[in-house]
Write a protein that holds these residues in place. Structure first.
Motif, PDB file in Angstrom:
ATOM      1  N   VAL A   1      55.256  -9.868 -38.780  1.00  0.00           N
ATOM      2  CA  VAL A   1      54.395 -10.206 -39.915  1.00  0.00           C
ATOM      3  C   VAL A   1      53.115  -9.385 -39.883  1.00  0.00           C
ATOM      4  O   VAL A   1      52.668  -8.857 -40.912  1.00  0.00           O
ATOM      5  CB  VAL A   1      54.072 -11.717 -39.917  1.00  0.00           C
ATOM      6  N   ALA A   2      52.509  -9.263 -38.708  1.00  0.00           N
ATOM      7  CA  ALA A   2      51.264  -8.502 -38.599  1.00  0.00           C
ATOM      8  C   ALA A   2      51.477  -7.042 -38.987  1.00  0.00           C
ATOM      9  O   ALA A   2      50.658  -6.449 -39.711  1.00  0.00           O
ATOM     10  CB  ALA A   2      50.714  -8.603 -37.176  1.00  0.00           C
ATOM     11  N   ALA A   3      52.575  -6.453 -38.520  1.00  0.00           N
ATOM     12  CA  ALA A   3      52.853  -5.052 -38.840  1.00  0.00           C
ATOM     13  C   ALA A   3      53.184  -4.873 -40.310  1.00  0.00           C
ATOM     14  O   ALA A   3      52.690  -3.947 -40.967  1.00  0.00           O
ATOM     15  CB  ALA A   3      54.003  -4.531 -37.970  1.00  0.00           C
ATOM     16  N   ALA A   4      54.022  -5.751 -40.864  1.00  0.00           N
ATOM     17  CA  ALA A   4      54.410  -5.644 -42.267  1.00  0.00           C
ATOM     18  C   ALA A   4      53.214  -5.845 -43.184  1.00  0.00           C
ATOM     19  O   ALA A   4      53.071  -5.154 -44.202  1.00  0.00           O
ATOM     20  CB  ALA A   4      55.506  -6.660 -42.590  1.00  0.00           C
ATOM     21  N   GLY A   5      52.347  -6.792 -42.830  1.00  0.00           N
ATOM     22  CA  GLY A   5      51.146  -7.019 -43.627  1.00  0.00           C
ATOM     23  C   GLY A   5      50.239  -5.815 -43.633  1.00  0.00           C
ATOM     24  O   GLY A   5      49.664  -5.438 -44.668  1.00  0.00           O
ATOM     25  N   ALA A   6      50.097  -5.181 -42.463  1.00  0.00           N
ATOM     26  CA  ALA A   6      49.277  -3.969 -42.379  1.00  0.00           C
ATOM     27  C   ALA A   6      49.852  -2.863 -43.257  1.00  0.00           C
ATOM     28  O   ALA A   6      49.130  -2.187 -43.989  1.00  0.00           O
ATOM     29  CB  ALA A   6      49.184  -3.508 -40.923  1.00  0.00           C
ATOM     30  N   ARG A   7      51.158  -2.698 -43.193  1.00  0.00           N
ATOM     31  CA  ARG A   7      51.820  -1.668 -43.992  1.00  0.00           C
ATOM     32  C   ARG A   7      51.640  -1.930 -45.488  1.00  0.00           C
ATOM     33  O   ARG A   7      51.474  -1.000 -46.285  1.00  0.00           O
ATOM     34  CB  ARG A   7      53.311  -1.654 -43.646  1.00  0.00           C
TER      35      ARG A   7
ATOM     36  N   GLN B   1      51.806 -12.341 -22.794  1.00  0.00           N
ATOM     37  CA  GLN B   1      50.705 -11.448 -23.149  1.00  0.00           C
ATOM     38  C   GLN B   1      51.147 -10.216 -23.940  1.00  0.00           C
ATOM     39  O   GLN B   1      50.483  -9.835 -24.914  1.00  0.00           O
ATOM     40  CB  GLN B   1      49.952 -11.011 -21.886  1.00  0.00           C
ATOM     41  N   PRO B   2      52.264  -9.571 -23.596  1.00  0.00           N
ATOM     42  CA  PRO B   2      52.683  -8.412 -24.403  1.00  0.00           C
ATOM     43  C   PRO B   2      52.896  -8.753 -25.877  1.00  0.00           C
ATOM     44  O   PRO B   2      52.579  -7.951 -26.753  1.00  0.00           O
ATOM     45  CB  PRO B   2      53.992  -7.974 -23.736  1.00  0.00           C
ATOM     46  N   LYS B   3      53.431  -9.939 -26.154  1.00  0.00           N
ATOM     47  CA  LYS B   3      53.639 -10.315 -27.552  1.00  0.00           C
ATOM     48  C   LYS B   3      52.314 -10.583 -28.255  1.00  0.00           C
ATOM     49  O   LYS B   3      52.166 -10.300 -29.453  1.00  0.00           O
ATOM     50  CB  LYS B   3      54.557 -11.534 -27.639  1.00  0.00           C
ATOM     51  N   GLN B   4      51.339 -11.118 -27.523  1.00  0.00           N
ATOM     52  CA  GLN B   4      50.023 -11.318 -28.122  1.00  0.00           C
ATOM     53  C   GLN B   4      49.386  -9.974 -28.475  1.00  0.00           C
ATOM     54  O   GLN B   4      48.837  -9.796 -29.570  1.00  0.00           O
ATOM     55  CB  GLN B   4      49.111 -12.095 -27.165  1.00  0.00           C
ATOM     56  N   VAL B   5      49.490  -9.028 -27.562  1.00  0.00           N
ATOM     57  CA  VAL B   5      48.917  -7.697 -27.806  1.00  0.00           C
ATOM     58  C   VAL B   5      49.644  -7.020 -28.966  1.00  0.00           C
ATOM     59  O   VAL B   5      49.019  -6.384 -29.827  1.00  0.00           O
ATOM     60  CB  VAL B   5      49.004  -6.824 -26.536  1.00  0.00           C
ATOM     61  N   ASN B   6      50.964  -7.170 -29.024  1.00  0.00           N
ATOM     62  CA  ASN B   6      51.753  -6.543 -30.084  1.00  0.00           C
ATOM     63  C   ASN B   6      51.427  -7.106 -31.462  1.00  0.00           C
ATOM     64  O   ASN B   6      51.723  -6.465 -32.471  1.00  0.00           O
ATOM     65  CB  ASN B   6      53.244  -6.711 -29.800  1.00  0.00           C
ATOM     66  N   SER B   7      50.853  -8.284 -31.525  1.00  0.00           N
ATOM     67  CA  SER B   7      50.389  -8.821 -32.800  1.00  0.00           C
ATOM     68  C   SER B   7      48.955  -8.404 -33.075  1.00  0.00           C
ATOM     69  O   SER B   7      48.618  -7.957 -34.177  1.00  0.00           O
ATOM     70  CB  SER B   7      50.491 -10.354 -32.806  1.00  0.00           C
ATOM     71  N   ALA B   8      48.112  -8.537 -32.058  1.00  0.00           N
ATOM     72  CA  ALA B   8      46.684  -8.271 -32.242  1.00  0.00           C
ATOM     73  C   ALA B   8      46.398  -6.811 -32.575  1.00  0.00           C
ATOM     74  O   ALA B   8      45.383  -6.509 -33.201  1.00  0.00           O
ATOM     75  CB  ALA B   8      45.922  -8.680 -30.983  1.00  0.00           C
TER      76      ALA B   8
ATOM     77  N   THR C   1      56.688 -17.863 -32.349  1.00  0.00           N
ATOM     78  CA  THR C   1      56.837 -17.838 -30.894  1.00  0.00           C
ATOM     79  C   THR C   1      56.645 -16.419 -30.359  1.00  0.00           C
ATOM     80  O   THR C   1      56.880 -16.173 -29.182  1.00  0.00           O
ATOM     81  CB  THR C   1      58.221 -18.353 -30.476  1.00  0.00           C
ATOM     82  N   GLY C   2      56.253 -15.483 -31.222  1.00  0.00           N
ATOM     83  CA  GLY C   2      55.928 -14.137 -30.742  1.00  0.00           C
ATOM     84  C   GLY C   2      56.474 -13.008 -31.567  1.00  0.00           C
ATOM     85  O   GLY C   2      55.717 -12.224 -32.153  1.00  0.00           O
ATOM     86  N   ASN C   3      57.782 -12.878 -31.623  1.00  0.00           N
ATOM     87  CA  ASN C   3      58.378 -11.758 -32.343  1.00  0.00           C
ATOM     88  C   ASN C   3      58.050 -11.789 -33.830  1.00  0.00           C
ATOM     89  O   ASN C   3      57.800 -10.748 -34.448  1.00  0.00           O
ATOM     90  CB  ASN C   3      59.897 -11.751 -32.157  1.00  0.00           C
ATOM     91  N   LEU C   4      58.057 -12.966 -34.419  1.00  0.00           N
ATOM     92  CA  LEU C   4      57.737 -13.077 -35.840  1.00  0.00           C
ATOM     93  C   LEU C   4      56.294 -12.683 -36.104  1.00  0.00           C
ATOM     94  O   LEU C   4      55.995 -12.012 -37.091  1.00  0.00           O
ATOM     95  CB  LEU C   4      58.005 -14.500 -36.334  1.00  0.00           C
ATOM     96  N   ALA C   5      55.395 -13.082 -35.233  1.00  0.00           N
ATOM     97  CA  ALA C   5      53.986 -12.700 -35.385  1.00  0.00           C
ATOM     98  C   ALA C   5      53.843 -11.186 -35.355  1.00  0.00           C
ATOM     99  O   ALA C   5      53.087 -10.604 -36.152  1.00  0.00           O
ATOM    100  CB  ALA C   5      53.144 -13.341 -34.291  1.00  0.00           C
ATOM    101  N   ASN C   6      54.544 -10.534 -34.437  1.00  0.00           N
ATOM    102  CA  ASN C   6      54.517  -9.066 -34.371  1.00  0.00           C
ATOM    103  C   ASN C   6      54.959  -8.463 -35.696  1.00  0.00           C
ATOM    104  O   ASN C   6      54.311  -7.569 -36.251  1.00  0.00           O
ATOM    105  CB  ASN C   6      55.453  -8.550 -33.272  1.00  0.00           C
TER     106      ASN C   6
END
Length: 432
Positions: free
Chosen positions: A165-171, A186-193, A158-163
């Motif tokens: 996971v995306a950051a942890a995966g990058a790290r 939209q801010p949560k979409q950008v924070n994941s993308a 729903t947003g926060n988890l995507a943020n």
């Protein structure tokens, strides 16, 4: 890491570990097995999340060593200070991760006065690496994914988890794919993308996204969906909220705690953390009350609680609190069990009350919370007003995320008090 998916979204079992030969010795620390929360059947540690006997949810069982407060306090200022109590290896600090946790616990004296209660603390998880508590659970899921040999790190969200996971995966240098409802803020979409090129927006609500994730998990090899096929490890990360609250209170449990409810996992794991601390002798055994907070536009657990029933009737979410918009919460029945057992309650509030809760916390304590936190604050206020929460007892309120993620929720509620000419006379005319 394939899975066999049945008709129920909670009855899939993973049939083979991703890593050839299975995980290394000590991959999951002091964890000993996966135990069914319904029938007690145990299976070996691995990428499994549903009981092969009754299809109930699996969770981690442990054989904890003796551990002291001093040993914990000597650890890093993040969740790995509690690594002996989590399903992670003893060398977890050497693996690249976002090192979340040990966020501030603030005595909210202004808020307490406003609510008319004796003492309130705010556990502020908005200061985590991606500004929500989800960094905690994702760190544990990432460790499991690594140990199981996964090649793709993924989630429905729903947003926060995507943020997170995306950051942890990058790290971690892993391929990361995150799935979200297409109408997410939209801010949560950008924070994941910003962290991954593989953000997939799905036309549907969270339950539709979760169903799709379960189907993909059943077809694709090597995919670790943090809240699907490695969910038992992921969920344990929420325990660290309970550990930190107790430690930051001087190794004691609060009288009351108010927790937002989406899937319900966070609330159940905070209770599990308190029980583990008691059994380990790290805190004194004492009564405590746990309260759950939901939005009226997605309050299936609150509805069941008020009706005095055990079954959770799924709903179609319609609320500004999108991070709580899970219409069929996996841990809803366990939330009912815990709130009733501890003498708490599950309450719900309107979207307008959620907005008021956001403003209340910001203007009393200088903490800008997102809609989930606004829900928790508004529910706390309602619990006091309705006499469900004892105003004479010490209360902890959990703020799970930062308000910059849900600006649209309050952008029409706040703004300039006046627009004036650049003169002292014009300023005086405002009456400010």
């Amino acid at each position: 890491m394939s899975a066999v998916v049945t008709e129920s979204t909670t009855t899939a079992t993973t049939t083979a570990p991703a890593a050839a030969g299975g995980p290394r010795e000590g991959a999951f620390g002091n964890a000993t097995a996966l135990s069914c929360r319904e029938c007690g059947h145990q299976v070996a540690l691995g990428p499994f999340y549903a009981c092969p006997e009754c299809f109930g949810p699996l969770e981690i069982s442990y054989d904890f060593p003796a551990i002291t407060r001093e040993e914990i306090e000597a650890g890093p200022a993040n969740i790995w200070r509690y690594k002996a109590l989590l399903p992670v290896p003893s060398d977890i600090e050497s693996s690249p991760n976002t090192e979340p946790g040990f966020t501030r616990l603030i005595e909210a004296k202004n808020l307490a006065r406003e609510l008319g209660v004796a003492k309130v603390w705010v556990k502020d998880d908005s200061t985590n690496p991606t500004n929500s508590f989800k960094d905690r659970v994702v760190a544990c899921a990432l460790s499991a994914a690594r140990e199981l040999g996964a090649t793709v790190f993924a989630c429905p969200s729903t947003g926060n988890l995507a943020n997170a996971v995306a950051a942890a995966g990058a790290r971690a240098g892993m391929k990361t794919v995150v799935f979200i409802p297409s109408n997410l803020e939209q801010p949560k979409q950008v924070n994941s993308a910003i962290f991954t090129e593989n953000l997939v927006a799905v036309d549907g609500n969270y339950d539709d996204v979760n169903k799709l994730a379960s189907e993909i998990a059943g077809e694709e090899e090597g995919w670790a969906f943090v809240n699907v096929n490695v969910r038992p490890y992921y969920a344990e990360g929420s325990k660290t909220l309970g550990y930190e609250i107790a430690e930051q209170l001087g190794w004691r449990l609060p009288d009351q705690v108010v927790i937002p409810v989406a899937s319900g996992s966070q609330l159940t794991k905070v209770d599990k953390a308190f029980q583990e601390l008691i059994k380990l002798g790290l805190v004194e055994d004492k009564p405590y009350r746990i309260f759950g907070a939901q939005a009226e536009g997605c309050g299936p657990v609150a509805t069941a609680y008020k009706a005095g029933v055990d079954a959770i009737r799924p709903v179609k979410p319609d609320t500004i609190a999108k991070s709580l918009a899970i219409g069929n919460p996996a841990d809803g029945i366990y939330v009912l069990d815990i709130t009733r057992r501890t003498g708490g309650a599950v309450e719900q509030v309107t979207d307008d009350e959620i907005r008021e809760g956001i403003v209340l916390l910001a203007r009393t304590e200088g903490i800008f919370t997102e809609t989930a936190g606004g829900t928790t604050l508004a529910v706390t206020k309602k619990l006091v007003e309705t006499g469900q929460l004892d105003p004479t007892l010490e209360t902890v309120v959990i703020n799970t995320g930062h308000g910059l993620k849900t600006l649209d929720a309050v952008s029409g509620q706040v703004g300039a008090a006046a627009t004036i000419a650049p003169s002292y006379k014009a300023f005086k005319a405002t009456g400010i």
